[in-house]
Scaffold this motif. Structure first.
Motif, PDB file in Angstrom:
ATOM      1  N   SER A 379       0.932  -0.977  -0.182  1.00  0.00           N
ATOM      2  CA  SER A 379      -0.106   0.086   0.040  1.00  0.00           C
ATOM      3  C   SER A 379       0.826   1.367   0.031  1.00  0.00           C
ATOM      4  CB  SER A 379      -0.885   0.156   1.331  1.00  0.00           C
ATOM      5  OG  SER A 379      -0.132   0.263   2.577  1.00  0.00           O
ATOM      6  N   THR A 380       0.412   2.445  -0.314  1.00  0.00           N
ATOM      7  CA  THR A 380       0.961   3.794  -0.313  1.00  0.00           C
ATOM      8  C   THR A 380       1.292   3.913   1.295  1.00  0.00           C
ATOM      9  OG1 THR A 380      -0.400   4.507  -2.036  1.00  0.00           O
ATOM     10  CG2 THR A 380       0.714   6.280  -0.772  1.00  0.00           C
ATOM     11  N   ALA A 381       0.815   3.679   2.127  1.00  0.00           N
ATOM     12  CA  ALA A 381       1.101   3.940   3.484  1.00  0.00           C
ATOM     13  C   ALA A 381       2.429   3.089   3.865  1.00  0.00           C
ATOM     14  CB  ALA A 381      -0.109   3.334   4.564  1.00  0.00           C
ATOM     15  N   ASP A 382       2.186   1.855   3.294  1.00  0.00           N
ATOM     16  CA  ASP A 382       3.485   0.800   3.642  1.00  0.00           C
ATOM     17  C   ASP A 382       4.764   1.567   3.055  1.00  0.00           C
ATOM     18  OD1 ASP A 382       2.298  -1.112   5.012  1.00  0.00           O
ATOM     19  OD2 ASP A 382       1.578  -2.217   3.142  1.00  0.00           O
ATOM     20  N   TRP A 383       4.770   1.913   1.971  1.00  0.00           N
ATOM     21  CA  TRP A 383       6.026   2.372   1.043  1.00  0.00           C
ATOM     22  C   TRP A 383       6.332   4.036   1.665  1.00  0.00           C
ATOM     23  CZ3 TRP A 383       6.028   6.804  -1.801  1.00  0.00           C
ATOM     24  CH2 TRP A 383       4.705   6.890  -2.713  1.00  0.00           C
ATOM     25  N   MET A 384       5.437   4.670   1.946  1.00  0.00           N
ATOM     26  CA  MET A 384       5.729   5.928   2.543  1.00  0.00           C
ATOM     27  C   MET A 384       6.521   5.952   3.830  1.00  0.00           C
ATOM     28  SD  MET A 384       4.960   8.680   0.816  1.00  0.00           S
ATOM     29  CE  MET A 384       4.358  10.040   1.969  1.00  0.00           C
ATOM     30  N   ARG A 385       5.841   4.847   4.762  1.00  0.00           N
ATOM     31  CA  ARG A 385       6.654   4.894   6.105  1.00  0.00           C
ATOM     32  C   ARG A 385       7.982   4.113   6.033  1.00  0.00           C
ATOM     33  NH1 ARG A 385       5.805  -0.218   8.115  1.00  0.00           N
ATOM     34  NH2 ARG A 385       4.109  -1.416   7.372  1.00  0.00           N
ATOM     35  N   ALA A 386       7.996   3.401   5.103  1.00  0.00           N
ATOM     36  CA  ALA A 386       9.363   2.743   4.631  1.00  0.00           C
ATOM     37  C   ALA A 386      10.632   3.764   4.691  1.00  0.00           C
ATOM     38  CB  ALA A 386       9.424   1.800   3.447  1.00  0.00           C
ATOM     39  N   TYR A 387      10.487   4.792   4.016  1.00  0.00           N
ATOM     40  CA  TYR A 387      11.771   5.811   4.113  1.00  0.00           C
ATOM     41  C   TYR A 387      12.182   5.965   5.376  1.00  0.00           C
ATOM     42  CZ  TYR A 387       9.798   7.066  -0.547  1.00  0.00           C
ATOM     43  OH  TYR A 387       9.741   7.071  -1.850  1.00  0.00           O
ATOM     44  N   GLY A 388      11.201   6.274   6.487  1.00  0.00           N
ATOM     45  CA  GLY A 388      11.614   6.547   7.916  1.00  0.00           C
ATOM     46  C   GLY A 388      12.099   5.378   8.671  1.00  0.00           C
TER      47      GLY A 388
END
Length: 504
Positions: A379-388
């Motif tokens: 999901s978008t939420a998964d890869w967005m939080r992956a940066y941090g």
């Protein structure tokens, strides 16, 4: 935070015995449902005052439930294997898989509390450890884990009374450990810093439960009911990790200029210059890896890039400079069933090298913000939080002396087409070309945008990205080797300065 755990909570024996059969049955049902669903793991952290019933409670939970589905882990003194790696490595490798329960004694909270109580470090280091624990638990919960955190408590008066009663009883005096006597002397400090830890790490996704430990009946029923309620609620949820999460957009470049556009892909080396520079850099790498200063470090090299950009050839030139016992190459493909049962970064943590060693990742944890993002595998939420999460991960590696070198090998679209066609025409290269390669080529622009975001958000002082102009394989191979060598030399220079400063 401990006032309600010092007022003498107690349950009579008859009430306890009447409640236990139904509680045991419900816990077993929940445990088997957890095992059948295999949707999430359960992590139970056991902390608190010595003598407050931690061990007795865990023993009882193993009797009430199926111990075959429970992994009890104790983290005492670090082993040589653990000391050679980042501190979190010992916890990551022991995580329970989805459908199982893990009970952790001597966990990350025990380590930070004991270190602060005994003056091994000051408050800033404690606060840093607290923040790290909070980020790690948030990551676990975002991946679907259910976390229970129990603090077993005794007042100072209750602890002293327990120690005296045991010391006076010849049949049970053996139960008093050196840690019990030690904590009786440091009780005030332990509770003070314990309160600091609980206050800063009790969150909605992983709250602390403070349990008064004087009465075993009260203690056991309370823990059992908290576990049961938490398990039942999690099992009833349609999805432990819902994908319908609002994530703010990253935004796009107004002028459509991409970071990869800044590369000069015409860079090249003639064969004679290549052979000379290749041998020079390989000899340099060989010497650096044998340098005694390497004992303070480990080396991790990440290779990402366009399909057919020459990652394999670059890796082979790096490996050719070394003794096979010095390095390990980890090819990353689609996750296995075992890997899917763990948090995303688990499959990479398990391959982190010990000091003095070198691990090459052929593809890496960046798959989440590249292929998984572009192909819609998360999901978008998964890869967005992956940066941090990735930045935190790499910071932990750097703090432990791991040198992290990251390469993106870039080629243009025409060069990729030439190499694809060459692979199809030459028999011994056909294994290198797949239908996925052709399909990924259709998403060239989407991958370029993902690479730009990846570099912008994860190229840091501690783990910078190196963009490699790879239209010319010779140029790319030498640049990769030279970059690794510079990273090693800079790390050695910094560690020499720290050692000199410490000595002075």
């Amino acid at each position: 935070m401990f006032e309600s755990a010092e007022i003498g909570h107690a349950i009579d024996k008859d009430t306890y015995e009447a409640a236990v059969p139904a509680l045991r049955e419900a816990l077993l049902e929940a445990q088997f449902e957890l095992q059948q669903q295999k949707r999430f793991p359960v992590i139970i952290l056991i902390n608190g005052i010595e003598g407050a019933g931690k061990g007795e409670t865990v023993k009882l939970l193993n009797e009430w439930m199926d111990p075959r589905l429970i992994e009890v882990r104790t983290f005492d003194q670090q082993t040589d294997e653990e000391l050679a790696r980042p501190p979190a490595w010992r916890y990551w490798r022991m995580l329970p898989a989805k459908g199982r329960m893990g009970i952790f004694f001597g966990n990350w909270y025990s380590q930070m509390l004991q270190g602060r109580v005994h003056g091994l470090f000051k408050d800033p280091r404690l606060d840093q450890a607290i923040a790290g624990a909070e980020r790690m638990e948030k990551m676990f919960c975002d991946e679907g884990a259910l976390i229970f955190k129990f603090w077993f408590h005794l007042s100072k008066k209750q602890m002293k009374a327990r120690l005296k009663a045991l010391a006076d009883d010849p049949l049970h005096s053996w139960r008093i450990s050196p840690l019990d006597w030690q904590q009786s002397q440091t009780y005030d400090k332990f509770v003070k810093y314990g309160e600091r830890v609980l206050r800063r790490t009790s969150r909605d996704y992983a709250p602390w439960h403070v349990i008064e430990g004087v009465d075993p009946y009260y203690r056991s029923l309370t823990v059992g009911k908290i576990l049961l309620e938490g398990l039942q609620n999690a099992l009833k949820r349609p999805d432990v990790h819902p994908h319908e999460v609002n994530a703010a957009p990253l935004g796009t470049s107004v002028d459509q200029l991409n970071l990869l556009d800044s590369l000069d892909l015409t860079q090249r080396l003639e064969k004679k210059d290549y052979e000379e520079q290749l041998i020079t850099e390989q000899a340099r790498l060989s010497g650096l890896m044998r340098d005694k200063r390497m004992r303070r470090h480990a080396l991790v090299a990440v290779f990402e890039g366009n399909d057919a950009a020459g990652k394999g050839g670059s890796i082979r030139r790096v490996a050719a400079a070394l003794d096979p016992r010095q390095y390990n190459i980890v090819p990353i493909a689609a996750p296995t069933e075992e890997e899917r049962a763990q948090p995303y970064l688990w499959r990479f943590w398990r391959h982190i090298p010990a000091r003095g060693k070198f691990t090459v990742f052929d593809r890496s944890w960046y798959g989440r913000v590249l292929v998984e993002r572009v192909e819609g595998f998360c999901s978008t939420a998964d890869w967005m939080r992956a940066y941090g999460e990735i930045n935190d991960f790499e910071e932990q590696l750097a703090d432990a002396g791991v040198i992290v070198v990251k390469f993106w090998l870039a080629i243009d679209k025409d060069t990729q087409m030439e190499r694809f066609q060459e692979r199809e025409e030459i028999p011994f290269k056909r294994f290198k070309i797949t239908e996925d390669d052709w399909r990924n080529r259709d998403k060239w622009d989407a991958y370029r945008a993902a690479v730009g975001d990846m570099v912008d958000r994860t190229s840091t002082e501690i783990a910078p990205w190196t963009l490699v102009e790879a239209n010319d394989k010779r140029w790319a191979r030498v640049k990769v080797l030279r970059t690794i060598n510079r990273a090693l030399e800079e790390a050695f220079e910094k560690s020499d300065k720290r050692a000199k400063k410490h000595k002075d």
